[in-house]
Design a protein around this motif. Structure first.
Motif, PDB file in Angstrom:
ATOM      1  N   ALA A  59       0.792  -0.826   0.006  1.00 61.13           N
ATOM      2  CA  ALA A  59       0.349  -0.192   0.406  1.00 61.13           C
ATOM      3  C   ALA A  59       1.068   1.221  -0.373  1.00 61.13           C
ATOM      4  CB  ALA A  59      -0.688  -0.051   1.236  1.00 61.13           C
ATOM      5  N   SER A  60       2.212   1.150   1.254  1.00 57.11           N
ATOM      6  CA  SER A  60       2.985   2.853   0.997  1.00 57.11           C
ATOM      7  C   SER A  60       3.708   2.760  -0.981  1.00 57.11           C
ATOM      8  CB  SER A  60       4.204   2.266   2.029  1.00 57.11           C
ATOM      9  OG  SER A  60       4.779   3.194   1.636  1.00 57.11           O
ATOM     10  N   MET A  61       3.958   1.881  -1.517  1.00 56.44           N
ATOM     11  CA  MET A  61       4.517   1.834  -2.495  1.00 56.44           C
ATOM     12  C   MET A  61       3.290   2.321  -3.232  1.00 56.44           C
ATOM     13  SD  MET A  61       6.132  -1.006  -4.817  1.00 56.44           S
ATOM     14  CE  MET A  61       5.480  -2.286  -4.952  1.00 56.44           C
ATOM     15  N   PHE A  62       2.327   1.373  -3.552  1.00 51.70           N
ATOM     16  CA  PHE A  62       0.771   2.120  -4.194  1.00 51.70           C
ATOM     17  C   PHE A  62       0.666   3.954  -4.405  1.00 51.70           C
ATOM     18  CE2 PHE A  62      -3.639   2.642  -5.158  1.00 51.70           C
ATOM     19  CZ  PHE A  62      -3.275   2.978  -6.626  1.00 51.70           C
ATOM     20  N   SER A  63       0.543   4.542  -2.741  1.00 48.54           N
ATOM     21  CA  SER A  63       0.461   5.868  -2.298  1.00 48.54           C
ATOM     22  C   SER A  63       1.804   6.478  -2.652  1.00 48.54           C
ATOM     23  CB  SER A  63       0.273   5.236  -0.761  1.00 48.54           C
ATOM     24  OG  SER A  63       0.394   7.244  -0.059  1.00 48.54           O
ATOM     25  N   THR A  64       2.703   5.794  -2.572  1.00 49.05           N
ATOM     26  CA  THR A  64       3.972   6.748  -3.341  1.00 49.05           C
ATOM     27  C   THR A  64       4.193   6.949  -4.997  1.00 49.05           C
ATOM     28  OG1 THR A  64       5.567   6.329  -1.364  1.00 49.05           O
ATOM     29  CG2 THR A  64       6.563   6.358  -3.320  1.00 49.05           C
ATOM     30  N   GLY A  65       3.814   5.579  -5.220  1.00 47.47           N
ATOM     31  CA  GLY A  65       3.686   5.922  -6.812  1.00 47.47           C
ATOM     32  C   GLY A  65       2.139   6.637  -7.240  1.00 47.47           C
ATOM     33  N   PHE A  66       1.236   7.008  -6.557  1.00 50.23           N
ATOM     34  CA  PHE A  66       0.942   8.216  -7.187  1.00 50.23           C
ATOM     35  C   PHE A  66       0.363   9.584  -6.353  1.00 50.23           C
ATOM     36  CE2 PHE A  66      -3.848   9.679  -6.343  1.00 50.23           C
ATOM     37  CZ  PHE A  66      -4.299   9.290  -7.654  1.00 50.23           C
TER      38      PHE A  66
END
Length: 111
Positions: A2-9
């Motif tokens: 989820a952290s990786m998705f949030s950072t990418g977004f």
């Protein structure tokens, strides 16, 4: 994950916001060139693009910096104001286009 998705977004939002601000600046500069004999009307897009750019850029930059608390509350307020301004400018632009189209149509003749 989820952290990786949030950072990418957040990175995507930052890039989108910067692109919108740059696009608004380019349109503004091209419309206000001194050698341009006829200036186009309908400047509603530039403030709308600028507000959208501010909204995306501020929120994404704050997320990437890891802001919390009052800083993030301020960013949220700025984002909400920019979103409301975007809606206002978009509505004004649509209304002016609709009224221009009504004026351009010839009057209908009764049969």
């Amino acid at each position: 994950m989820a952290s990786m998705f949030s950072t990418g977004f957040a990175w995507f939002g930052l890039a989108l916001g910067i692109a919108l601000v740059v696009e608004a600046a380019v349109i503004f500069v091209l419309r206000h060139r001194p050698e341009s004999a006829s200036r186009r009307r309908g400047g509603g897009q530039v403030p709308m693009l600028l507000c959208m750019g501010v909204m995306f850029t501020s929120r994404s930059a704050a997320n990437l910096r890891g802001w919390t608390g009052p800083g993030m509350t301020t960013v949220f307020a700025v984002g909400m104001l920019a979103a409301v301004a975007t809606i206002v400018f978009a509505t004004r632009s649509l209304a002016s286009r609709a009224s221009a189209q009504r004026r351009a149509l010839p009057p209908s003749q009764p049969e």
